[in-house]
Design a protein around this motif. Sequence first.
Motif, PDB file in Angstrom:
ATOM      1  N   ALA A   1      35.682  54.323  -9.006  1.00  0.00           N
ATOM      2  CA  ALA A   1      36.125  54.195 -10.394  1.00  0.00           C
ATOM      3  C   ALA A   1      36.960  52.946 -10.502  1.00  0.00           C
ATOM      4  O   ALA A   1      37.755  52.652  -9.609  1.00  0.00           O
ATOM      5  N   PRO A   2      36.807  52.229 -11.578  1.00  0.00           N
ATOM      6  CA  PRO A   2      37.593  51.011 -11.726  1.00  0.00           C
ATOM      7  C   PRO A   2      39.057  51.328 -11.888  1.00  0.00           C
ATOM      8  O   PRO A   2      39.431  52.154 -12.725  1.00  0.00           O
ATOM      9  N   ALA A   3      39.900  50.723 -11.067  1.00  0.00           N
ATOM     10  CA  ALA A   3      41.335  50.946 -11.195  1.00  0.00           C
ATOM     11  C   ALA A   3      41.829  50.296 -12.477  1.00  0.00           C
ATOM     12  O   ALA A   3      41.418  49.198 -12.827  1.00  0.00           O
ATOM     13  N   THR A   4      42.692  50.997 -13.159  1.00  0.00           N
ATOM     14  CA  THR A   4      43.231  50.450 -14.395  1.00  0.00           C
ATOM     15  C   THR A   4      44.732  50.462 -14.320  1.00  0.00           C
ATOM     16  O   THR A   4      45.323  51.245 -13.580  1.00  0.00           O
ATOM     17  N   ALA A   5      45.337  49.614 -15.069  1.00  0.00           N
ATOM     18  CA  ALA A   5      46.796  49.595 -15.127  1.00  0.00           C
ATOM     19  C   ALA A   5      47.278  50.864 -15.798  1.00  0.00           C
ATOM     20  O   ALA A   5      46.604  51.420 -16.652  1.00  0.00           O
ATOM     21  N   PRO A   6      48.449  51.386 -15.409  1.00  0.00           N
ATOM     22  CA  PRO A   6      48.980  52.580 -16.067  1.00  0.00           C
ATOM     23  C   PRO A   6      49.104  52.363 -17.563  1.00  0.00           C
ATOM     24  O   PRO A   6      49.402  51.261 -18.027  1.00  0.00           O
TER      25      PRO A   6
ATOM     26  N   ARG B   1      39.690  56.388 -15.146  1.00  0.00           N
ATOM     27  CA  ARG B   1      38.380  56.954 -14.816  1.00  0.00           C
ATOM     28  C   ARG B   1      38.470  57.793 -13.546  1.00  0.00           C
ATOM     29  O   ARG B   1      37.527  57.860 -12.760  1.00  0.00           O
ATOM     30  N   ALA B   2      39.599  58.463 -13.375  1.00  0.00           N
ATOM     31  CA  ALA B   2      39.856  59.213 -12.149  1.00  0.00           C
ATOM     32  C   ALA B   2      38.929  60.414 -12.023  1.00  0.00           C
ATOM     33  O   ALA B   2      38.641  61.106 -13.007  1.00  0.00           O
TER      34      ALA B   2
ATOM     35  N   THR C   1      53.556  63.136  -5.075  1.00  0.00           N
ATOM     36  CA  THR C   1      52.993  61.956  -4.409  1.00  0.00           C
ATOM     37  C   THR C   1      52.592  62.289  -2.979  1.00  0.00           C
ATOM     38  O   THR C   1      51.506  61.899  -2.514  1.00  0.00           O
ATOM     39  N   LYS C   2      53.422  63.020  -2.254  1.00  0.00           N
ATOM     40  CA  LYS C   2      53.105  63.397  -0.876  1.00  0.00           C
ATOM     41  C   LYS C   2      51.896  64.334  -0.822  1.00  0.00           C
ATOM     42  O   LYS C   2      51.064  64.239   0.096  1.00  0.00           O
TER      43      LYS C   2
ATOM     44  N   SER D   1      45.924  58.167  -3.358  1.00  0.00           N
ATOM     45  CA  SER D   1      47.214  57.652  -3.828  1.00  0.00           C
ATOM     46  C   SER D   1      47.336  57.962  -5.309  1.00  0.00           C
ATOM     47  O   SER D   1      46.364  58.366  -5.965  1.00  0.00           O
ATOM     48  N   ARG D   2      48.520  57.746  -5.852  1.00  0.00           N
ATOM     49  CA  ARG D   2      48.711  57.979  -7.283  1.00  0.00           C
ATOM     50  C   ARG D   2      47.834  57.047  -8.124  1.00  0.00           C
ATOM     51  O   ARG D   2      47.468  57.405  -9.246  1.00  0.00           O
ATOM     52  N   ASP D   3      47.479  55.885  -7.595  1.00  0.00           N
ATOM     53  CA  ASP D   3      46.611  54.973  -8.323  1.00  0.00           C
ATOM     54  C   ASP D   3      45.180  55.483  -8.425  1.00  0.00           C
ATOM     55  O   ASP D   3      44.405  55.001  -9.251  1.00  0.00           O
ATOM     56  N   ASP D   4      44.816  56.441  -7.571  1.00  0.00           N
ATOM     57  CA  ASP D   4      43.458  56.992  -7.595  1.00  0.00           C
ATOM     58  C   ASP D   4      43.291  58.105  -8.614  1.00  0.00           C
ATOM     59  O   ASP D   4      42.161  58.465  -8.964  1.00  0.00           O
TER      60      ASP D   4
END
Length: 249
Positions: free
Chosen positions: A32-37, A101-102, A131-132, A140-143
């Motif tokens: 999925a394309p990573a997007t900014a928060p 798009r998670a 987070t853990k 990760s949280r970005d995923d």
Amino acid sequence: MADDSRDNLGEIRFFRDLGIREIYVSVSASPAPATAPVPPARRAPPAPGGSDAVPTDAAARPVVPADFPTLDALAEFAAGCPRCKLSSKRTHLVFGQGNARAALMFVGEAPGADEDARGLAFVGRAGQLLTKIIEAIGLSRDDVFIANVLKCRPPDNRNPEPDEVAACLPYLREQIRLIAPRIIVTLGTFATQAILENGDSIGRLRGRFHPLGPVRVMPTYHPAFLLRSPERKKDVWEDMKKVRDALLE
């Protein structure tokens, strides 16, 4: 190297506390394309006439339209929301943040003091534990995308009230539609009951997937509950192993 060793030891201790007794290969969510928060929305402007009063007539409250084109568009609309009494009390509206798009989405109950101050979901002590938990399944949280049922903090972190849940659910449902996750992990009783429309306790609902249209919902305990009852971490680990395995299917 010393710092890496300390980090590894800390991770091992966390896994041990969660009850992990196996070694596994790290996985990632479906590409999925990573997007900014999504940027936090500022406090809503005063109602016309200079008053912060929330409209009491339900017909006067803005309806949340369906079919927003993007999360950013939905966040912009939500920024001026006066749909319930919490809107005049907040510092920031906490819309949620992460990958738009998670494959995996986490939904909690409501923002706390740290979240209200920063406009971001799960950034306090419970957020650090979340987070853990996310990292324990190789992500990760970005995923992922992280949100709450309520977008405004209830006073003194009290439980959400039915009218507040009803006012905020349209935003959450539209977030789910736009993100289209494969799996939603609901954190705690209120999030689980709101999403599944099921009045059973979290203890009865956790541990198995529940259907929500094409989405699979895994209820589990809220990280804040785990801070008070660390013995339940092993239950969350069992739930998250099922989530991890389902992402590989």
